[in-house]
Write a protein that holds these residues in place. Structure first.
Motif, PDB file in Angstrom:
ATOM      1  N   UNK A 122     112.053  53.316  91.953  1.00  0.00           N
ATOM      2  CA  UNK A 122     112.252  52.238  90.981  1.00  0.00           C
ATOM      3  C   UNK A 122     113.699  51.753  91.025  1.00  0.00           C
ATOM      4  N   UNK A 123     114.637  52.690  91.064  1.00  0.00           N
ATOM      5  CA  UNK A 123     116.051  52.310  91.148  1.00  0.00           C
ATOM      6  C   UNK A 123     116.331  51.553  92.442  1.00  0.00           C
ATOM      7  N   UNK A 124     115.680  51.960  93.524  1.00  0.00           N
ATOM      8  CA  UNK A 124     115.857  51.273  94.798  1.00  0.00           C
ATOM      9  C   UNK A 124     115.413  49.821  94.747  1.00  0.00           C
ATOM     10  N   UNK A 125     114.456  49.521  93.873  1.00  0.00           N
ATOM     11  CA  UNK A 125     114.010  48.131  93.715  1.00  0.00           C
ATOM     12  C   UNK A 125     115.120  47.265  93.135  1.00  0.00           C
ATOM     13  N   UNK A 126     116.089  47.896  92.455  1.00  0.00           N
ATOM     14  CA  UNK A 126     117.204  47.176  91.838  1.00  0.00           C
ATOM     15  C   UNK A 126     118.493  47.322  92.653  1.00  0.00           C
ATOM     16  N   UNK A 127     118.752  48.548  93.129  1.00  0.00           N
ATOM     17  CA  UNK A 127     120.027  48.845  93.785  1.00  0.00           C
ATOM     18  C   UNK A 127     119.994  48.715  95.303  1.00  0.00           C
ATOM     19  N   UNK A 128     118.825  48.700  95.900  1.00  0.00           N
ATOM     20  CA  UNK A 128     118.709  48.689  97.354  1.00  0.00           C
ATOM     21  C   UNK A 128     118.255  50.041  97.869  1.00  0.00           C
ATOM     22  N   UNK A 129     118.050  50.149  99.181  1.00  0.00           N
ATOM     23  CA  UNK A 129     117.408  51.346  99.737  1.00  0.00           C
ATOM     24  C   UNK A 129     118.284  52.597  99.806  1.00  0.00           C
ATOM     25  N   UNK A 184     113.119  50.780  85.613  1.00  0.00           N
ATOM     26  CA  UNK A 184     114.554  50.768  85.362  1.00  0.00           C
ATOM     27  C   UNK A 184     114.797  50.293  83.934  1.00  0.00           C
ATOM     28  N   UNK A 185     115.507  51.113  83.175  1.00  0.00           N
ATOM     29  CA  UNK A 185     115.877  50.780  81.799  1.00  0.00           C
ATOM     30  C   UNK A 185     117.180  49.991  81.797  1.00  0.00           C
ATOM     31  N   UNK A 186     118.109  50.396  82.671  1.00  0.00           N
ATOM     32  CA  UNK A 186     119.391  49.703  82.808  1.00  0.00           C
ATOM     33  C   UNK A 186     119.847  49.818  84.253  1.00  0.00           C
ATOM     34  N   UNK A 187     120.197  48.706  84.850  1.00  0.00           N
ATOM     35  CA  UNK A 187     120.697  48.702  86.215  1.00  0.00           C
ATOM     36  C   UNK A 187     122.043  48.029  86.308  1.00  0.00           C
ATOM     37  N   UNK A 188     122.993  48.696  86.935  1.00  0.00           N
ATOM     38  CA  UNK A 188     124.313  48.130  87.185  1.00  0.00           C
ATOM     39  C   UNK A 188     124.488  47.880  88.673  1.00  0.00           C
ATOM     40  N   UNK A 189     125.739  47.810  89.115  1.00  0.00           N
ATOM     41  CA  UNK A 189     125.990  47.592  90.547  1.00  0.00           C
ATOM     42  C   UNK A 189     125.785  48.866  91.348  1.00  0.00           C
ATOM     43  N   UNK A 190     126.140  50.021  90.773  1.00  0.00           N
ATOM     44  CA  UNK A 190     126.095  51.271  91.532  1.00  0.00           C
ATOM     45  C   UNK A 190     125.192  52.348  90.940  1.00  0.00           C
ATOM     46  N   UNK A 191     124.635  52.099  89.764  1.00  0.00           N
ATOM     47  CA  UNK A 191     123.753  53.111  89.187  1.00  0.00           C
ATOM     48  C   UNK A 191     122.668  52.461  88.343  1.00  0.00           C
ATOM     49  N   UNK A 192     121.594  53.204  88.180  1.00  0.00           N
ATOM     50  CA  UNK A 192     120.487  52.750  87.338  1.00  0.00           C
ATOM     51  C   UNK A 192     120.002  53.926  86.504  1.00  0.00           C
ATOM     52  N   UNK A 193     119.638  53.638  85.266  1.00  0.00           N
ATOM     53  CA  UNK A 193     118.981  54.610  84.395  1.00  0.00           C
ATOM     54  C   UNK A 193     117.506  54.236  84.394  1.00  0.00           C
TER      55      UNK A 193
END
Length: 137
Positions: free
Chosen positions: A67-74, A100-109
């Motif tokens: 899920x985080x990869x969908x926001x941050x990349x692979x 993803x509850x919260x996504x930034x540039x380098x991390x996601x919750x």
């Protein structure tokens, strides 16, 4: 958005030997979420006949990361996660749905609900997980 799609996510999952051992499959990917499924088989049970907690933790960890990869990349790695077991898991299929509850540039919750499907479409919540995923690099 990362430009990744379900086909790319399936390839990434297939590249994980442990995921192949569990016969896991990714059934949804993108739009800040991912769904991972594992058929519940005898060899994945613990001594009381319930799905082993390690399988639930695996599914949560991987679903959170996809899920985080969908926001941050692979190129992402799980930094940490917690899991709360609500009830013993039994049924035909384990389904881990992460968003993803919260996504930034380098991390996601990311939050993940783990449910079992009894084979007829009835789902039962068995665990809830939350984690932080970081970009690798």
């Amino acid at each position: 958005m990362t430009g990744l799609d379900l086909s790319t996510a399936e390839q990434a999952l297939d590249a994980q030997p442990f995921s192949r051992l569990l016969k896991a499959r990714i059934t949804a990917f993108g739009d800040r979420g991912a769904t991972l499924e594992v058929d519940i088989r005898t060899e994945l049970l613990q001594q009381n006949g319930f799905l082993h907690g390690g399988v639930l933790s695996y599914a949560a960890d991987n679903a959170l990361t996809f899920a985080a990869g969908a926001v941050l990349g692979p190129a992402v790695l799980t930094s940490g996660f917690s899991i709360q077991y609500v009830r013993p898991a039994q049924g035909a299929t384990l389904i881990a749905r992460a968003e993803v509850v919260h996504g930034g540039r380098r991390q996601a919750v990311v939050r993940c609900d783990l449910v079992t499907d009894d084979g007829s479409g009835t789902e039962t919540l068995c665990a809830v997980a939350q984690g932080t995923v970081l970009t690798a690099g």
